[in-house]
Write a protein that holds these residues in place. Structure first.
Motif, mmCIF file in Angstrom:
data_model
loop_
_atom_site.group_PDB
_atom_site.id
_atom_site.type_symbol
_atom_site.label_atom_id
_atom_site.label_comp_id
_atom_site.label_asym_id
_atom_site.label_seq_id
_atom_site.Cartn_x
_atom_site.Cartn_y
_atom_site.Cartn_z
ATOM 1 N N SER A 136 27.550 61.541 16.043
ATOM 2 C CA SER A 136 27.233 60.190 15.547
ATOM 3 C C SER A 136 26.401 60.266 14.273
ATOM 4 O O SER A 136 26.665 59.559 13.292
ATOM 5 C CB SER A 136 26.466 59.401 16.619
ATOM 6 N N SER A 137 25.405 61.136 14.271
ATOM 7 C CA SER A 137 24.507 61.254 13.121
ATOM 8 C C SER A 137 25.205 61.833 11.904
ATOM 9 O O SER A 137 24.949 61.416 10.761
ATOM 10 C CB SER A 137 23.294 62.120 13.479
ATOM 11 N N ILE A 138 26.109 62.799 12.128
ATOM 12 C CA ILE A 138 26.765 63.415 10.966
ATOM 13 C C ILE A 138 27.756 62.444 10.329
ATOM 14 O O ILE A 138 27.970 62.480 9.102
ATOM 15 C CB ILE A 138 27.463 64.749 11.349
ATOM 16 N N LEU A 139 28.328 61.545 11.118
ATOM 17 C CA LEU A 139 29.196 60.516 10.539
ATOM 18 C C LEU A 139 28.378 59.548 9.691
ATOM 19 O O LEU A 139 28.822 59.111 8.616
ATOM 20 C CB LEU A 139 29.956 59.771 11.639
ATOM 21 N N GLU A 140 27.179 59.216 10.143
ATOM 22 C CA GLU A 140 26.287 58.378 9.346
ATOM 23 C C GLU A 140 25.890 59.101 8.059
ATOM 24 O O GLU A 140 25.836 58.495 6.978
ATOM 25 C CB GLU A 140 25.031 58.028 10.147
ATOM 26 N N ALA A 141 25.597 60.387 8.182
ATOM 27 C CA ALA A 141 25.217 61.172 7.005
ATOM 28 C C ALA A 141 26.350 61.208 5.983
ATOM 29 O O ALA A 141 26.106 61.116 4.762
ATOM 30 C CB ALA A 141 24.834 62.590 7.423
ATOM 31 N N PHE A 142 27.584 61.327 6.456
ATOM 32 C CA PHE A 142 28.722 61.326 5.540
ATOM 33 C C PHE A 142 28.888 59.958 4.882
ATOM 34 O O PHE A 142 29.117 59.862 3.667
ATOM 35 C CB PHE A 142 30.000 61.706 6.285
ATOM 36 N N LYS A 143 28.750 58.905 5.662
ATOM 37 C CA LYS A 143 28.895 57.552 5.118
ATOM 38 C C LYS A 143 27.871 57.288 4.025
ATOM 39 O O LYS A 143 28.178 56.684 2.993
ATOM 40 C CB LYS A 143 28.745 56.525 6.239
ATOM 41 N N GLU A 144 26.646 57.755 4.235
ATOM 42 C CA GLU A 144 25.554 57.526 3.288
ATOM 43 C C GLU A 144 25.401 58.653 2.277
ATOM 44 O O GLU A 144 24.598 58.546 1.340
ATOM 45 C CB GLU A 144 24.239 57.364 4.061
ATOM 46 N N LEU A 145 26.137 59.733 2.465
ATOM 47 C CA LEU A 145 25.954 60.970 1.698
ATOM 48 C C LEU A 145 24.490 61.395 1.710
ATOM 49 O O LEU A 145 23.897 61.708 0.670
ATOM 50 C CB LEU A 145 26.471 60.818 0.271
ATOM 51 N N LEU A 151 21.219 67.813 7.213
ATOM 52 C CA LEU A 151 20.500 69.038 7.545
ATOM 53 C C LEU A 151 19.730 68.901 8.863
ATOM 54 O O LEU A 151 19.569 69.890 9.588
ATOM 55 C CB LEU A 151 19.549 69.424 6.413
ATOM 56 N N ASP A 152 19.279 67.697 9.188
ATOM 57 C CA ASP A 152 18.668 67.478 10.510
ATOM 58 C C ASP A 152 19.678 67.804 11.608
ATOM 59 O O ASP A 152 19.341 68.443 12.616
ATOM 60 C CB ASP A 152 18.197 66.029 10.650
ATOM 61 N N VAL A 153 20.917 67.352 11.405
ATOM 62 C CA VAL A 153 21.977 67.643 12.373
ATOM 63 C C VAL A 153 22.261 69.138 12.411
ATOM 64 O O VAL A 153 22.417 69.727 13.489
ATOM 65 C CB VAL A 153 23.253 66.853 12.018
ATOM 66 N N TRP A 154 22.329 69.749 11.258
ATOM 67 C CA TRP A 154 22.615 71.185 11.165
ATOM 68 C C TRP A 154 21.608 71.981 11.998
ATOM 69 O O TRP A 154 21.988 72.859 12.779
ATOM 70 C CB TRP A 154 22.567 71.619 9.703
ATOM 71 N N HIS A 155 20.338 71.667 11.852
ATOM 72 C CA HIS A 155 19.301 72.401 12.576
ATOM 73 C C HIS A 155 19.340 72.104 14.079
ATOM 74 O O HIS A 155 18.995 72.980 14.884
ATOM 75 C CB HIS A 155 17.921 72.066 12.008
ATOM 76 N N SER A 156 19.773 70.907 14.460
ATOM 77 C CA SER A 156 19.782 70.553 15.882
ATOM 78 C C SER A 156 20.849 71.299 16.668
ATOM 79 O O SER A 156 20.820 71.323 17.907
ATOM 80 C CB SER A 156 19.966 69.033 16.058
ATOM 81 N N ASP A 157 21.787 71.955 15.971
ATOM 82 C CA ASP A 157 22.804 72.735 16.679
ATOM 83 C C ASP A 157 22.174 73.885 17.463
ATOM 84 O O ASP A 157 22.774 74.389 18.413
ATOM 85 C CB ASP A 157 23.843 73.274 15.690
ATOM 86 N N SER A 158 20.979 74.303 17.085
ATOM 87 C CA SER A 158 20.298 75.366 17.834
ATOM 88 C C SER A 158 20.041 74.938 19.275
ATOM 89 O O SER A 158 20.010 75.773 20.182
ATOM 90 C CB SER A 158 18.982 75.754 17.148
ATOM 91 N N ASN A 159 19.890 73.622 19.501
ATOM 92 C CA ASN A 159 19.714 73.122 20.866
ATOM 93 C C ASN A 159 20.972 73.339 21.701
ATOM 94 O O ASN A 159 20.901 73.694 22.885
ATOM 95 C CB ASN A 159 19.359 71.631 20.857
ATOM 96 N N ARG A 197 31.607 75.345 20.380
ATOM 97 C CA ARG A 197 32.405 75.373 19.159
ATOM 98 C C ARG A 197 32.407 74.012 18.456
ATOM 99 O O ARG A 197 32.445 73.944 17.224
ATOM 100 C CB ARG A 197 33.847 75.799 19.482
ATOM 101 N N VAL A 198 32.361 72.937 19.232
ATOM 102 C CA VAL A 198 32.238 71.601 18.632
ATOM 103 C C VAL A 198 30.983 71.538 17.761
ATOM 104 O O VAL A 198 30.997 71.026 16.639
ATOM 105 C CB VAL A 198 32.199 70.506 19.715
ATOM 106 N N GLY A 199 29.886 72.079 18.275
ATOM 107 C CA GLY A 199 28.652 72.121 17.505
ATOM 108 C C GLY A 199 28.821 72.858 16.191
ATOM 109 O O GLY A 199 28.291 72.443 15.149
ATOM 110 N N ASP A 200 29.575 73.941 16.201
ATOM 111 C CA ASP A 200 29.818 74.708 14.976
ATOM 112 C C ASP A 200 30.577 73.873 13.937
ATOM 113 O O ASP A 200 30.290 73.942 12.740
ATOM 114 C CB ASP A 200 30.608 75.982 15.292
ATOM 115 N N HIS A 201 31.547 73.093 14.398
ATOM 116 C CA HIS A 201 32.306 72.258 13.467
ATOM 117 C C HIS A 201 31.444 71.125 12.909
ATOM 118 O O HIS A 201 31.614 70.723 11.744
ATOM 119 C CB HIS A 201 33.552 71.708 14.140
ATOM 120 N N ILE A 202 30.526 70.618 13.706
ATOM 121 C CA ILE A 202 29.617 69.585 13.199
ATOM 122 C C ILE A 202 28.707 70.170 12.117
ATOM 123 O O ILE A 202 28.447 69.529 11.091
ATOM 124 C CB ILE A 202 28.797 68.971 14.351
ATOM 125 N N THR A 203 28.235 71.393 12.321
ATOM 126 C CA THR A 203 27.402 72.017 11.278
ATOM 127 C C THR A 203 28.228 72.290 10.020
ATOM 128 O O THR A 203 27.695 72.228 8.907
ATOM 129 C CB THR A 203 26.746 73.321 11.771
#
Length: 222
Positions: A136-145, A151-159, A197-203
């Motif tokens: 959800s957050s990465i789609l918002e990030a793309f919409k707003e560029l 990067l917040d989403v990228w780092h959260s993949d560690s969870n 793997r879904v997490g990897d594609h989101i990052t």
């Protein structure tokens, strides 16, 4: 996004491209949520509906590719606009792969998992919650560029990675104690791997957004 082309149609076509990618992303998000619920409920009918929807998602990815090519050919975008158009296809590809993993999870849900493994279902649920928020957050990030959001989403993949490792460790006793011909354990482990793997594609998508903005690849470390 910079839009210096004098034709209004150019801006409209860039907006249409963004709309297609977001439509694809929202469908992938819906597929992922439904797939996790279907896996939990062992519902063959819901699983089949997810499998059928995958064809629409594939068609949308193709539409993104065609529109990107058309914009490049007709409008000859420059600089940031060109990066945006080229990267839109890559983002669409990652979203399509996420939907593919959702389809795979749904197929496993049709087969079900053994009752004795029900206590491990929480790992799938927790990973699913994390990924729902990330997508959800990465789609918002793309919409707003928004690189900051990306990067917040990228780092959260560690969870997600930590949950996957915890889940594998938590089921270790089952590997040692049980006959793995029982397909329940295998279904759970397979589903957790799909979610990881879904997490990897989101990052990947987060890195694409970074590239659009800065014309270089993000080289951070989790």
């Amino acid at each position: 996004m910079d839009m210096h082309h004098p034709l209004k149609v150019y801006e409209e076509e860039l907006a249409d491209l963004q709309g297609l990618v977001l439509e694809l992303g929202n469908l992938a998000l819906d597929q992922l949520n439904k797939a996790i619920k279907t896996f939990e409920e062992n519902d063959p009918e819901k699983a089949e509906a997810i499998v059928k929807m995958d064809e629409k998602i594939n068609d949308l990815e193709h539409e993104v590719d065609k529109m990107s090519l058309m914009i490049i050919t007709k409008m000859e975008p420059k600089a940031a606009d060109l990066r945006y158009v080229l990267t839109a296809s890559k983002i669409a590809s990652d979203l399509e792969r996420i939907a593919d993993y959702a389809k795979s999870i749904a197929k496993k849900g049709k087969r079900g998992f053994a009752e004795e493994h029900a206590q491990h279902l929480g790992y799938v649920q927790h990973m699913g919650q994390e990924l729902n928020a990330m997508l959800s957050s990465i789609l918002e990030a793309f919409k707003e560029l928004s690189v900051e959001k990306a990067l917040d989403v990228w780092h959260s993949d560690s969870n997600v990675d930590a949950l996957f490792k915890e889940g594998v460790t938590g089921m270790k006793d089952c590997v040692e104690a049980e006959d793995l011909e029982g397909k329940g354990f295998i279904s759970l482990l397979f589903t957790m791997r799909c979610l990881e793997r879904v997490g990897d594609h989101i990052t990947n998508i987060a890195e694409h957004i970074y590239f659009i903005k800065y014309a270089e690849y993000f080289a951070g470390k989790k």
